[in-house]
Design an enzyme around this catalytic site. Structure first.
Site, PDB file in Angstrom:
ATOM      1  N   GLU A   1      10.484   0.708  10.190  1.00  0.00           N
ATOM      2  CA  GLU A   1      11.480   1.752   9.941  1.00  0.00           C
ATOM      3  C   GLU A   1      10.770   3.065  10.214  1.00  0.00           C
ATOM      4  OE1 GLU A   1      13.206   4.601   8.786  1.00  0.00           O
ATOM      5  OE2 GLU A   1      13.107   3.985   6.681  1.00  0.00           O
TER       6      GLU A   1
ATOM      7  N   GLU B   1      10.378  14.856  15.576  1.00  0.00           N
ATOM      8  CA  GLU B   1      10.667  14.897  14.151  1.00  0.00           C
ATOM      9  C   GLU B   1       9.830  16.019  13.525  1.00  0.00           C
ATOM     10  OE1 GLU B   1       9.384  11.279  12.124  1.00  0.00           O
ATOM     11  OE2 GLU B   1      11.306  11.262  11.083  1.00  0.00           O
TER      12      GLU B   1
ATOM     13  N   LYS C   1       0.843  -1.196   0.000  1.00  0.00           N
ATOM     14  CA  LYS C   1       0.000   0.000   0.000  1.00  0.00           C
ATOM     15  C   LYS C   1       0.879   1.248   0.000  1.00  0.00           C
ATOM     16  CE  LYS C   1      -1.757   2.629   3.095  1.00  0.00           C
ATOM     17  NZ  LYS C   1      -1.671   3.940   2.430  1.00  0.00           N
TER      18      LYS C   1
ATOM     19  N   CYS D   1      13.524  10.536   6.865  1.00  0.00           N
ATOM     20  CA  CYS D   1      13.536   9.959   8.220  1.00  0.00           C
ATOM     21  C   CYS D   1      14.903  10.097   8.866  1.00  0.00           C
ATOM     22  CB  CYS D   1      13.094   8.506   8.185  1.00  0.00           C
ATOM     23  SG  CYS D   1      13.963   7.537   6.969  1.00  0.00           S
TER      24      CYS D   1
HETATM   25  P1  NAI Z   1       2.108   7.865   8.594  1.00  0.00           P
HETATM   26  O1  NAI Z   1       3.018   7.069   9.443  1.00  0.00           O
HETATM   27  O2  NAI Z   1       0.753   8.146   9.095  1.00  0.00           O
HETATM   28  O3  NAI Z   1       1.920   7.136   7.172  1.00  0.00           O
HETATM   29  C1  NAI Z   1       2.786   6.207   6.621  1.00  0.00           C
HETATM   30  C2  NAI Z   1       1.977   5.126   5.929  1.00  0.00           C
HETATM   31  O4  NAI Z   1       1.229   4.381   6.876  1.00  0.00           O
HETATM   32  C3  NAI Z   1       0.963   5.625   4.918  1.00  0.00           C
HETATM   33  O5  NAI Z   1       0.922   4.729   3.832  1.00  0.00           O
HETATM   34  C4  NAI Z   1      -0.341   5.578   5.691  1.00  0.00           C
HETATM   35  O6  NAI Z   1      -1.474   5.449   4.873  1.00  0.00           O
HETATM   36  C5  NAI Z   1      -0.158   4.347   6.529  1.00  0.00           C
HETATM   37  N1  NAI Z   1      -0.932   4.304   7.767  1.00  0.00           N
HETATM   38  C6  NAI Z   1      -1.320   5.335   8.552  1.00  0.00           C
HETATM   39  N2  NAI Z   1      -1.974   4.875   9.637  1.00  0.00           N
HETATM   40  C7  NAI Z   1      -1.993   3.531   9.548  1.00  0.00           C
HETATM   41  C8  NAI Z   1      -2.494   2.487  10.372  1.00  0.00           C
HETATM   42  N3  NAI Z   1      -3.104   2.738  11.521  1.00  0.00           N
HETATM   43  N4  NAI Z   1      -2.319   1.214   9.974  1.00  0.00           N
HETATM   44  C9  NAI Z   1      -1.674   0.936   8.833  1.00  0.00           C
HETATM   45  N5  NAI Z   1      -1.195   1.870   8.009  1.00  0.00           N
HETATM   46  C10 NAI Z   1      -1.328   3.164   8.357  1.00  0.00           C
HETATM   47  O7  NAI Z   1       2.816   9.199   8.213  1.00  0.00           O
HETATM   48  P2  NAI Z   1       2.121  10.571   7.772  1.00  0.00           P
HETATM   49  O8  NAI Z   1       0.840  10.825   8.490  1.00  0.00           O
HETATM   50  O9  NAI Z   1       2.032  10.559   6.330  1.00  0.00           O
HETATM   51  O10 NAI Z   1       3.168  11.623   8.316  1.00  0.00           O
HETATM   52  C11 NAI Z   1       3.101  12.100   9.655  1.00  0.00           C
HETATM   53  C12 NAI Z   1       4.475  12.233  10.238  1.00  0.00           C
HETATM   54  O11 NAI Z   1       5.115  10.957  10.277  1.00  0.00           O
HETATM   55  C13 NAI Z   1       5.425  13.095   9.434  1.00  0.00           C
HETATM   56  O12 NAI Z   1       5.305  14.430   9.737  1.00  0.00           O
HETATM   57  C14 NAI Z   1       6.747  12.551   9.864  1.00  0.00           C
HETATM   58  O13 NAI Z   1       7.143  13.136  11.066  1.00  0.00           O
HETATM   59  C15 NAI Z   1       6.489  11.080  10.084  1.00  0.00           C
HETATM   60  N6  NAI Z   1       6.884  10.257   8.927  1.00  0.00           N
HETATM   61  C16 NAI Z   1       8.041   9.582   9.016  1.00  0.00           C
HETATM   62  C17 NAI Z   1       8.462   8.836   7.939  1.00  0.00           C
HETATM   63  C18 NAI Z   1       9.734   8.096   7.997  1.00  0.00           C
HETATM   64  O14 NAI Z   1      10.225   7.665   6.968  1.00  0.00           O
HETATM   65  N7  NAI Z   1      10.293   7.881   9.147  1.00  0.00           N
HETATM   66  C19 NAI Z   1       7.724   8.776   6.682  1.00  0.00           C
HETATM   67  C20 NAI Z   1       6.477   9.487   6.722  1.00  0.00           C
HETATM   68  C21 NAI Z   1       6.111  10.206   7.801  1.00  0.00           C
END
Ligand code: NAI
Length: 790
Positions: free
Chosen positions: A266, A397, A192, A300
């Protein structure tokens, strides 16, 4: 006008990349995409779509299917159907498919780079020169592991159907990091993509068709967090691989606790960028540009915390501000742009909110006078200085182009500040002294350390975090291990309730010996805090002795003692091996009396076998200690990457109820060999084994606190260990319920959890309970990138 003057005033004209081919591709799909399931495009079952838009203009690009639980189910079914055929292929045959994927990614590189840029907002220079080439490299590299499958991973099998959830910051690269190792090792996947950036995953789906990948091996279901949740909760998904926020990582840990799903996470980071006074400051400033303004800081492992030695802070700030003033912010398709658009409005608001909060907490905010685009989602490169180490901008972050700067005086203070977050993803160290740089690198709690460089990636070098940055690695051999398991493991039967407790054989070999044992904490025998002990009896009812009832406080003391003993991990491998050999010697000397006592609990034959095999296991791990070594990678840059095996830290161990002596050694020895310190809860059914164990430890050279023994009610002590925020990992051997508890309660500090998944392991089998598989879990790999050559 001199050349220098001309150079200074030279204005760039716009140099936009031509998006025509990518737009035509979108039009060919009528700018409306279904899911890619079983090798075909499918209309979403519930018929709903959402828009993906270009953050640099706000314009809609396409309609994307919103995945429901029914879509996920269809995709998992397709992946299951494809699984046996895909697994049956030889490594070479799978390798050919991965090679074809790499070739076709290269063939469509331009289209993919433009799609990535218009969907995400990142500068085309980055998607063209970094993201897409790394995607191809990842498939090439893993084509190689597929080819070597039979030779390199005998006795291992793929997990099955893998659920993969990826974020929006490196959409296609994260897809490659997930799909390449999964496919190479014979798994099939449902992936996804993030809701903001689904386009390149869909373009990749088409490439799968183009190369003739068997239908169902790769399935792409688009959608939001609910789609992700449906994938996480699907009972036929065997493993979840997730990249994203720590918060969602926690939710997924919780959601999968009550299942046998494997998990790799990750997550976020707050990576330090440490500059010493002897660093080449101009290079360090360029490094910072790559560290925090690369991909608008939505990385990240972004070097988001600048730690600069006080003596050069003012000079560095001047140089940095001058460089920031030359950064060009603007339309990401322009090849001369440094900083593109922020992915979405909510992300932009979040960055702004955090920066304002940092300022309210005392930070000084500086932004260059750069020209900003009149529309679209942009944020100025930002320097926050005078940041207090506890400020929100030093701890959380931001995931945007904002750098939080602090100063330090000594290397020691730099390390303390660097490690002063809950994260541990990456770090960058700048010093012209190789001694200082490597000395500091070794002390940083981070999965990747770049010396005099930053944000370098390669498929051969594992990437992943320590602490709340998650667990598991992507890339390298260690990344492959995330997708396979020993063949015997999934065949092992589940422990049936009570069946595990094999106490008191009817025949008692020796007359029962009435004795009282104590807890063993910090190298000392101590009374339990509760003041209580329990009687331990043989099945015949004879009193064998009394064992202390440890509680929360005893565990706390034991964890503290284990933490203090962490120098164990810093002693040489030779020394650790010597200590293990010496333990074997001591155990051998006491073998007869221990066998006699143990026989009362497990019978004469098993007792003798347990003692004999424990000595053998001590020899085995002593042998491994100075042989399970790291590697040196040669990534395609002017670097080497030293993959160092480091201990995970302080680990809680729940020992099996049965096999009291050998069970304890089988779990604790790999951890000790790797340099971890341990708080172990010995067998609940025969806790008196603790007395024999500490007598062996006391007469050895094992440092005080390296192993601590707390006996008591396992269920109670397991909870305390799993919830303890100062433990780095928990190894839990028990029934399904216990394993679920260990996982569910570990979410607080996201400690690593390794369990037997409720399966009955044969502790008498060397194949099952000794060797590499255990060591792989006892260590974590830190990759230290060091510049090399001219
Ligand atoms: P997120 O962690 O919510 O989303 C990442 C992925 O997980 C997306 O595909 C989303 O649809 C999915 N997802 C969200 N909630 C889920 C759940 N309960 N179960 C399964 N899948 C789920 O990240 P978001 O909201 O896009 O960004 C928010 C913050 O997260 C950013 O500001 C940043 O600080 C952090 N982030 C960190 C990343 C990294 O690589 N470490 C990447 C993206 C965001």
């Amino acid at each position: 006008m001199s050349v220098v003057e001309k150079f200074k005033t030279m204005e760039y004209g716009p140099a936009p990349e031509d998006p025509k081919e990518s737009l035509q591709w979108l039009d060919r799909h009528h700018r409306r995409f279904g899911h890619f399931i079983g090798g075909a495009w499918k209309v979403p079952v519930e018929g709903s779509y959402f828009e993906t838009s270009d953050p640099s203009t706000g314009e809609k690009i396409a309609d994307i299917a919103q995945g429901s639980a029914a879509d996920i189910d269809a995709a998992v079914k397709a992946a299951r159907k494809a699984s046996p055929g895909w697994q049956k292929l030889s490594g070479h045959e799978r390798g050919r498919y991965l090679y074809a994927l790499a070739r076709h990614v290269q063939k469509h590189a331009r289209r993919l780079a433009v799609l990535e840029t218009i969907d995400n907002g990142k500068p085309i220079r980055e998607s063209r020169d970094i993201d897409i080439p790394l995607v191809a490299r990842h498939f090439y590299y893993h084509a190689g592991w597929a080819q070597l499958w039979e030779e390199e991973f005998p006795g291992y099998k793929p997990c099955g159907v893998i659920g993969q959830i990826i974020p929006w910051n490196f959409p296609l690269l994260m897809l490659a990091w997930k799909i390449a190792p999964a496919l190479a090792t014979g798994n099939t996947v449902v992936l996804k993509p993030a809701e903001y950036t689904p386009l390149t995953a869909l373009a990749f789906a088409e490439i799968c068709t183009e190369i003739g990948l068997p239908p169902g091996v790769v399935n792409i279901v688009t959608g939001d967090d609910q789609t992700g949740e449906a994938l996480v909760n699907h009972p036929d998904v065997i493993k979840i691989a997730f990249t994203g926020s720590t918060e969602v990582g926690r939710a997924i840990r919780r959601a999968t606790a009550n299942s046998h799903k494997r998990l790799s996470l990750e997550l976020g980071g707050k990576s330090p960028f440490i500059i010493f006074e002897d660093a080449d400051l101009d290079s360090a400033v360029e490094g910072l540009v790559d560290g925090i303004w690369f991909n608008q800081g939505q990385v990240c492992c972004a070097g988001s915390r600048l730690l600069v030695q006080e003596s050069i802070a003012a000079k560095l700030t001047r140089k940095l501000q001058a460089r920031m003033s030359t950064l060009r912010v603007g339309a990401p398709l322009d090849k001369a742009i440094d900083v593109g658009a922020i992915v979405a409005r909510v992300q932009l608001d979040r960055i702004d909110r955090l920066v304002k909060q940092g300022v309210a907490e005392g930070a000084t905010c500086w932004q260059p006078e750069v020209v900003m685009p009149s529309r679209g989602l942009y944020y100025k490169p930002t320097l926050l200085s005078n940041v207090h180490p506890t400020s929100i901008v030093a701890q959380q972050e931001i995931f945007g182009p904002a750098l939080a700067a602090m100063t330090f005086r000594t290397p020691r203070e730099a390390v303390e500040l660097a490690n002063n977050t809950v994260y541990g993803l990456a770090a960058s160290v700048w010093s012209e002294s190789v001694n200082v740089a490597l000395h500091v690198a070794a002390q940083l709690k981070a999965g990747v350390v770049w010396v005099n460089s930053t944000n370098l990636f390669d498929a051969a070098c594992g990437f992943g975090g320590y602490r709340e940055s998650g667990y598991g690695r992507e890339g390298g051999r260690e990344g492959v291990l995330e997708y396979i398991e020993p063949e015997w493991f999934h065949k092992a039967p589940l422990i049936r309730a009570k069946a595990a407790v094999k106490v008191g054989k009817t025949e008692v070999a020796n007359p029962a010996i009435d004795r009282t044992v104590k807890l063993f904490i910090g190298g000392k025998q101590v009374r339990p805090d509760s003041g209580y002990a329990v009687e331990v009896r043989s099945k015949k009812g004879e009193l064998l002795g009394e064992s202390p009832l440890g509680n929360r406080k005893d565990i706390r003391n034991a964890v503290e003692a284990a933490r203090k003993a962490e120098t164990w991990g810093k002693t040489t491998a030779h020394n650790r091996a010597q200590v293990l050999y010496y333990l074997a010697e001591n155990l051998s000397q006491r073998g007869k009396e221990i066998t006699g006592r143990l026989a009362a609990a497990v019978g004469k034959k098993e007792a003798a076998d347990e003692v004999r095999l424990s000595i053998e296991r001590l020899f085995a791990y002593a042998a491994w200690t100075d042989k399970y070594e790291g590697a040196v990678h040669n990534p395609p840059f002017r670097n080497i990457a030293i993959a160092m095996n480091e201990p995970v830290g302080t680990v809680g161990v729940i020992c099996p109820a049965s096999v009291p002596l050998l069970g304890f050694f089988s779990l604790v020895l790999p951890l000790l060999s790797a340099g971890n310190t341990v708080v172990a809860v010995p067998s609940e059914s025969y806790p008196l084994i603790a007395g024999d164990l500490y007598q062996v430890f006391e007469t050895s050279d094992l440092p005080a606190g390296a192993v601590n023994l707390v006996t008591g009610r396992t269920a109670e002590l397991l909870k305390v260990l799993a919830e303890h925020d100062d433990l780095d990992a928990i190894w839990c051997y028990g029934d399904e319920q216990m394993c679920a508890t260990a996982k569910a309660l570990s979410v607080g500090n996201l400690k690593q959890v390794w369990t037997n998944e409720g399966r009955e392991l044969d502790f008498f089998s060397r194949r099952q309970v000794a060797g590499r598989w255990y060591l792989e879990h006892a260590y974590q790999v830190k990759n230290v990138w060091v510049p090399y050559g001219e």
